[in-house]
Design a protein around this motif. Structure first.
Motif, PDB file in Angstrom:
ATOM      1  N   TYR A 237       1.032  -0.927  -0.405  1.00 51.11           N
ATOM      2  CA  TYR A 237      -0.526   0.432  -0.167  1.00 51.11           C
ATOM      3  C   TYR A 237       0.895   0.842   0.205  1.00 51.11           C
ATOM      4  CZ  TYR A 237      -3.501   3.189   1.105  1.00 51.11           C
ATOM      5  OH  TYR A 237      -4.007   4.249   2.021  1.00 51.11           O
ATOM      6  N   GLU A 238       1.834   1.429   0.761  1.00 57.11           N
ATOM      7  CA  GLU A 238       2.945   2.031   0.519  1.00 57.11           C
ATOM      8  C   GLU A 238       3.785   2.582  -0.937  1.00 57.11           C
ATOM      9  OE1 GLU A 238       3.143   4.524   3.172  1.00 57.11           O
ATOM     10  OE2 GLU A 238       1.834   3.607   4.442  1.00 57.11           O
ATOM     11  N   TYR A 239       3.736   1.406  -0.823  1.00 57.38           N
ATOM     12  CA  TYR A 239       4.582   2.003  -2.761  1.00 57.38           C
ATOM     13  C   TYR A 239       3.683   2.039  -4.026  1.00 57.38           C
ATOM     14  CZ  TYR A 239       6.364  -0.158  -6.822  1.00 57.38           C
ATOM     15  OH  TYR A 239       7.324   0.109  -7.926  1.00 57.38           O
ATOM     16  N   LYS A 241       0.734   3.709  -3.171  1.00 56.74           N
ATOM     17  CA  LYS A 241       1.123   5.487  -2.671  1.00 56.74           C
ATOM     18  C   LYS A 241       1.948   6.381  -2.949  1.00 56.74           C
ATOM     19  CE  LYS A 241      -0.003   6.432   1.998  1.00 56.74           C
ATOM     20  NZ  LYS A 241      -0.360   6.773   3.024  1.00 56.74           N
ATOM     21  N   TRP A 242       3.046   6.144  -3.171  1.00 53.42           N
ATOM     22  CA  TRP A 242       4.321   6.210  -3.493  1.00 53.42           C
ATOM     23  C   TRP A 242       3.882   6.826  -5.250  1.00 53.42           C
ATOM     24  CZ3 TRP A 242       8.051   5.095  -6.966  1.00 53.42           C
ATOM     25  CH2 TRP A 242       9.777   5.523  -6.660  1.00 53.42           C
ATOM     26  N   GLU A 260      -6.551   1.734  -0.293  1.00 54.33           N
ATOM     27  CA  GLU A 260      -6.546   1.220   1.415  1.00 54.33           C
ATOM     28  C   GLU A 260      -7.082  -0.998   0.464  1.00 54.33           C
ATOM     29  OE1 GLU A 260      -6.304   0.499   5.822  1.00 54.33           O
ATOM     30  OE2 GLU A 260      -7.024   2.189   4.925  1.00 54.33           O
TER      31      GLU A 260
END
Length: 366
Positions: A237-239, A241-242, A260
């Motif tokens: 998920y962080e990837y 978003k990045w 999400e």
């Protein structure tokens, strides 16, 4: 061989391996007791074991068992390859140059000692090679035995490189041995100690069984799986978003905001509710952490109850004849035996530890 060699040494109380000394290069500590009946303490320093720096690093990283297996494989290579290389330039030419009329075999069997005539003077080459081969194998075996016995004594005295060097821990380690495959009817601290007290009277300091922690292991394994899922979902998920943040800063790039991740938490594949995967996995990890602490507290509490019951049974066992008193417990109901810490097979597994009062008693046991 070990005992006969030990009996030939002196009775010095400060015996140390000194390989650099010509007279004591292969000497071993004395196994003979002193005048007061006690045994001398073994003092083996790691620096005095003839190992090269790479071998010491391998021993530190791989452990004693794996290191000895590697040494055994190298020993097999040394006693097979090098004699074969020497035989190729000494023995095989003798077989090839010999011509025996009665020997008609071909192929591999044509290059054997049967090809050489019994009265041929060149037979002495094969005899000398055979004698040297046996001497070489015996010498290499002796060298390996010297290293192995010193490593074994060093491990029995000091443990491996990662062992805690506290004097209290070292004393327990030196005088303790592991007991495996204990029958179910003897899986209690007191029963294990009684058995070894009868085998080694007056030499047992303590005996404890290993706790059966399968429930705690299952909880920890389940928590580890949820933790791996949680970390994987968070990283993905962080990837995403990045990537979205990087794409929004560029022109003419149509990107959608990442959603999400969701997970179905209850019901079947067609029925159930979707929930945030990050929150769900985080909640499961926290719940299993609490369950693991509760299970651990139960194990500690039950272990303390067993210890207290054991001390009570030990105080009762000091009255009268101890062996006869132990037989009386066989007539007690199982619930009473469990209350006294005498019969708790479901709490203990089949492995235990026995601590002896002296190193010599432990050595005699192992």
């Amino acid at each position: 061989l070990f005992l006969s060699r030990c009996r030939g040494q002196g009775k010095d109380s400060n015996l140390v391996f000194t390989p650099s000394s010509p007279t004591n290069q292969s000497s071993l500590p004395s196994a003979s007791p002193r005048n007061d009946g006690s045994y001398p303490q073994l003092k083996i320093r790691a620096q005095e074991i003839p190992l090269t720096p790479p071998e010491r690093e391998l021993l530190r990283c791989a452990g004693l068992d794996t290191y000895l297996m590697i040494r055994f494989a190298r020993f097999g290579f040394d006693v097979t390859f090098y004699p074969f290389a020497v035989a190729c330039v000494t023995v095989f030419p003798v077989y090839i140059s010999s011509s025996r009329d009665s020997w008609k075999n071909e192929g591999f069997f044509s290059l054997t000692i049967n090809r050489v005539d019994e009265n041929d003077s060149i037979m002495w080459v094969v005899v000398v090679f055979t004698v040297l081969l046996y001497l070489f194998v015996l010498r290499r075996l002796w060298m390996e035995w010297e290293v192995v016995i010193k490593l074994r004594h060093h491990f029995l005295e000091n443990g491996d490189e990662n062992f805690h060097k506290s004097s209290t821990y070292l004393k327990k380690f030196r005088n303790t041995c592991i007991v495996e495959c204990v029958p179910k009817r003897h899986r209690s601290d007191r029963s294990l100690q009684i058995i070894f007290e009868k085998l080694f009277p007056g030499q047992i300091k303590n005996a404890e069984m290993v706790i059966h922690t399968s429930t705690l292991d299952k909880i920890l394994d389940k928590r580890r799986k949820f933790l791996d899922k949680y970390e994987s979902v968070v990283a993905r998920y962080e990837y995403e978003k990045w990537k979205y943040d990087q794409g929004s800063t560029r022109c003419c790039v149509a990107t959608s905001e990442p959603i999400e991740p969701q997970v179905r938490t209850s019901g079947s594949c067609f029925k159930g509710t979707n929930e945030s995967a990050i929150k769900h996995y985080k909640t499961m990890v926290d719940q299993l952490k609490v369950s693991a602490h509760e299970e651990y507290d139960k194990i500690v509490e039950k272990r303390m109850q067993v210890k207290n019951a054991r001390s009570l049974s030990n105080s009762l066992g000091n009255v009268g004849d101890r062996d006869n008193f132990d037989m009386y417990f066989l007539f007690l109901p199982s619930l009473v035996q469990e209350a006294l810490g005498l019969n708790i097979p479901e709490f203990f597994c089949g492995t235990g530890f026995v601590e002896f009062k002296s190193l010599s008693a432990k050595q005699s046991a192992v």
